[in-house]
Design an enzyme around this catalytic site. Structure first.
Site, PDB file in Angstrom:
ATOM      1  N   CYS A   1      -0.624  -2.243 -39.756  1.00  0.00           N
ATOM      2  CA  CYS A   1       0.789  -2.016 -39.424  1.00  0.00           C
ATOM      3  C   CYS A   1       0.897  -0.551 -39.025  1.00  0.00           C
ATOM      4  O   CYS A   1       1.312   0.283 -39.821  1.00  0.00           O
ATOM      5  CB  CYS A   1       1.688  -2.349 -40.603  1.00  0.00           C
ATOM      6  SG  CYS A   1       1.442  -4.008 -41.289  1.00  0.00           S
ATOM      7  N   ALA A   2       0.519  -0.227 -37.800  1.00  0.00           N
ATOM      8  CA  ALA A   2       0.077   1.117 -37.463  1.00  0.00           C
ATOM      9  C   ALA A   2       1.181   2.119 -37.128  1.00  0.00           C
ATOM     10  O   ALA A   2       1.047   3.297 -37.449  1.00  0.00           O
ATOM     11  CB  ALA A   2      -0.903   1.052 -36.298  1.00  0.00           C
ATOM     12  N   ALA A   3       2.234   1.706 -36.415  1.00  0.00           N
ATOM     13  CA  ALA A   3       3.237   2.672 -35.975  1.00  0.00           C
ATOM     14  C   ALA A   3       3.909   3.324 -37.192  1.00  0.00           C
ATOM     15  O   ALA A   3       4.052   2.666 -38.238  1.00  0.00           O
ATOM     16  CB  ALA A   3       4.275   1.979 -35.102  1.00  0.00           C
ATOM     17  N   PRO A   4       4.272   4.597 -37.101  1.00  0.00           N
ATOM     18  CA  PRO A   4       4.337   5.454 -35.906  1.00  0.00           C
ATOM     19  C   PRO A   4       3.034   6.138 -35.506  1.00  0.00           C
ATOM     20  O   PRO A   4       2.977   6.758 -34.458  1.00  0.00           O
ATOM     21  CB  PRO A   4       5.383   6.498 -36.296  1.00  0.00           C
ATOM     22  CG  PRO A   4       5.246   6.625 -37.769  1.00  0.00           C
ATOM     23  CD  PRO A   4       4.920   5.241 -38.268  1.00  0.00           C
ATOM     24  N   GLY A   5       1.978   6.102 -36.335  1.00  0.00           N
ATOM     25  CA  GLY A   5       0.671   6.535 -35.856  1.00  0.00           C
ATOM     26  C   GLY A   5       0.040   7.745 -36.519  1.00  0.00           C
ATOM     27  O   GLY A   5      -1.100   8.083 -36.186  1.00  0.00           O
TER      28      GLY A   5
ATOM     29  N   LYS B   1      -1.143   8.042 -39.578  1.00  0.00           N
ATOM     30  CA  LYS B   1      -2.333   7.606 -40.314  1.00  0.00           C
ATOM     31  C   LYS B   1      -3.430   7.165 -39.351  1.00  0.00           C
ATOM     32  O   LYS B   1      -4.618   7.363 -39.611  1.00  0.00           O
ATOM     33  CB  LYS B   1      -1.975   6.483 -41.287  1.00  0.00           C
ATOM     34  CG  LYS B   1      -0.998   6.879 -42.383  1.00  0.00           C
ATOM     35  CD  LYS B   1      -0.760   5.729 -43.341  1.00  0.00           C
ATOM     36  CE  LYS B   1       0.371   6.027 -44.308  1.00  0.00           C
ATOM     37  NZ  LYS B   1       1.683   6.065 -43.635  1.00  0.00           N
TER      38      LYS B   1
ATOM     39  N   ASP C   1       0.916  -3.497 -34.204  1.00  0.00           N
ATOM     40  CA  ASP C   1       2.323  -3.382 -34.562  1.00  0.00           C
ATOM     41  C   ASP C   1       3.131  -4.245 -33.592  1.00  0.00           C
ATOM     42  O   ASP C   1       2.748  -4.398 -32.433  1.00  0.00           O
ATOM     43  CB  ASP C   1       2.803  -1.927 -34.512  1.00  0.00           C
ATOM     44  CG  ASP C   1       3.973  -1.683 -35.449  1.00  0.00           C
ATOM     45  OD1 ASP C   1       3.752  -1.171 -36.561  1.00  0.00           O
ATOM     46  OD2 ASP C   1       5.114  -2.034 -35.082  1.00  0.00           O
TER      47      ASP C   1
ATOM     48  N   ASP D   1      -0.606  -0.580 -44.479  1.00  0.00           N
ATOM     49  CA  ASP D   1       0.593   0.142 -44.916  1.00  0.00           C
ATOM     50  C   ASP D   1       1.797  -0.644 -44.381  1.00  0.00           C
ATOM     51  O   ASP D   1       2.381  -0.277 -43.365  1.00  0.00           O
ATOM     52  CB  ASP D   1       0.578   1.575 -44.369  1.00  0.00           C
ATOM     53  CG  ASP D   1       1.684   2.433 -44.956  1.00  0.00           C
ATOM     54  OD1 ASP D   1       1.494   2.975 -46.050  1.00  0.00           O
ATOM     55  OD2 ASP D   1       2.754   2.534 -44.324  1.00  0.00           O
TER      56      ASP D   1
ATOM     57  N   CYS E   1       5.393   3.474 -49.077  1.00  0.00           N
ATOM     58  CA  CYS E   1       6.232   4.626 -49.436  1.00  0.00           C
ATOM     59  C   CYS E   1       7.374   4.137 -50.317  1.00  0.00           C
ATOM     60  O   CYS E   1       8.510   4.546 -50.165  1.00  0.00           O
ATOM     61  CB  CYS E   1       6.740   5.363 -48.206  1.00  0.00           C
ATOM     62  SG  CYS E   1       7.567   4.314 -46.999  1.00  0.00           S
TER      63      CYS E   1
END
Length: 461
Positions: A234-238, A240, A258, A305, A359
């Site tokens: 779940c990559a965005a916003p990028g 990580k 994403d 994430d 988070c």
């Protein structure tokens, strides 16, 4: 200046409950959203003080065309802020006519309340909480520069380098133009809380990434060696993803998924600026990706994430102090999705190590999800013991939960965060670690954005 008029409009919208502060800031289409957000936040925090000073000085009676919210923003900037920016336009001479009276009324208010500092004028409910004292963490992007070179650049700009900090107390003590190296992460610089580096040339060139310390831990703890194949589910916003690429030294491949096309477009820009060349972006639901697809046969590392309540986010704690926790219904829905995503990730046959992070501060999204996922794969995976010196551990809701990490402004001087590192305990029948050939360490020419149509629609990430 457009900044002050826009800030006044946002402030009025917040007070009239037309939306959240952050939502109204982004809806304003003002170019420098960070600058606008900071100005409105601080003006709102000192709202009662500013109202008292403006009323005592008779500013609105003298300047009948000056709107109350604009007056509040301008007086904050004059008395409590950084001074008028960009010359102040037509507002500087207007406020200049009343400057002496405004300053006198502020001084009189301090005497009346028996305080000497502006911060002491704040009411108890407006006093900055732990979230406002979290330092500004800056990750040096090692794809483009080194920590030593970044330190030298800041020193030439007049910053005072304090060396490697030895404790959190050293970080709490930072002020002014002092900065230090984080005691745990060697590529993380630490500045005082209010330091704004969004306009800094090293940030704009991709040499620096503004990223909270807790958010840096997933890529560090996943620790894929150069040449590995990695999934960022779940990559965005990028941020990580770019950190994973730095850990890999741009050697290997990152499959980043994403569903949000706009977020992916912004992510592609971020990755290009950061010099990432080993990432393939896919506008696709990770849950719809088959673990048996031969494209992912070499994937031994996954960073997951997923979407969460965001209850640990610093921006939320600063904007909505004392806000109610997420509802049980929302937590149940989020946890169900998170568990699906985690179980799906654990199904990739060559997987050796996975980092699950959120988070969120909520047990339902953290320890409970990890416990259920482990129970669904008995004996196949275990929680890896990591960072034994980290002071804030997982809640003791099941055996081994102490291997999870938690973070908060109070205990770790970071945003609220949760991390679990899971590693395989048995050799998968189809592909053991030794049997999976390492990819050629030849980076792709540029971050690619790949959009795929799915035969079966999955739940959004």
């Amino acid at each position: 200046m457009a900044l002050y008029a826009t800030a006044a409009t946002v402030l009025a919208g917040v007070e009239n409950r037309q939306g959240s502060l952050k939502g109204l800031v982004y809806a304003s289409n003002f170019q420098n959203v960070k600058q606008l957000y900071a100005l409105v936040c601080e003006t709102q925090r000192y709202s009662a003080v500013l109202d008292a000073v403006i009323a005592s000085a008779g500013l609105l009676r003298a300047e009948k065309k000056l709107r109350p919210h604009l007056a509040k923003v301008l007086v904050y900037e004059l008395l409590l802020g950084k001074g008028f920016r960009g010359g102040g336009g037509r507002w500087k001479p207007l406020l200049g006519r009343h400057q002496a009276r405004l300053k006198a009324e502020l001084a009189r208010l301090k005497v009346h309340r028996g305080v000497s500092r502006n911060e002491d004028l704040l009411e108890v409910g407006s006093t900055p909480g732990p979230a406002s004292r979290v330092p500004r963490f800056v990750r040096v992007n090692t794809l483009k520069t080194s920590p030593d070179d970044a330190v030298d650049y800041f020193k030439r700009q007049g910053f005072s380098y304090q060396g490697r900090a030895s404790s959190l107390e050293d970080l709490r003590a930072l002020e002014g133009k002092h900065f230090a190296l984080d005691p745990l992460l060697p590529e993380l610089l630490v500045f005082p809380a209010q330091t704004d580096l969004h306009e800094h040339p090293l940030y704009q060139a991709g040499h620096l990434i503004l990223q909270d310390k807790a958010s840096c831990l997933p890529a560090i703890l996943l620790a894929p060696p150069p040449g590995s194949h990695v999934i960022d589910a779940c990559a965005a916003p990028g941020n990580k993803t770019s950190h994973l690429a730095a850990v890999l030294k741009n050697q290997g491949k990152i499959f980043a998924f994403d569903l949000d096309a706009k977020r992916l477009a912004s992510m592609a820009t971020l990755l290009a600026r950061a010099g990432v060349s080993c990432c393939e972006l896919a506008e696709e639901d990770f849950l719809a990706v088959s673990p048996l697809d031969t494209r992912y046969a070499r994937v031994q590392y996954i960073l997951l994430d997923p979407s969460c309540s965001g209850s640990g986010m610093l921006s939320r704690q600063l904007e909505e102090p004392g806000a109610e926790p997420p509802s049980k219904e929302r937590l149940c829905a989020l946890a169900a999705f998170q568990l699906r995503a985690l179980r799906h990730a654990l199904a990739f046959p060559a997987l050796q190590r996975l980092v699950y992070s959120t988070c969120s501060l909520c047990q339902e999204e953290n320890e409970d999800v990890v416990r259920e996922a482990l129970q669904h794969s008995p004996g196949a995976f275990r929680l890896a013991p990591v960072l034994p010196s980290w002071p804030h551990r997982g809640l003791g809701t099941f055996p081994g939960a102490e291997h999870c990490l938690r973070a908060s402004p109070e205990t770790t001087l970071t945003g609220g965060f949760f991390i679990a590192v899971m590693e395989r305990t048995e050799v998968p029948s189809s592909a053991s670690l030794a049997e999976v050939p390492a990819p050629e360490p030849v980076p792709s020419p540029a971050p690619k954005r790949k959009s795929r149509w799915k035969a079966v629609a999955g739940e959004g990430t």
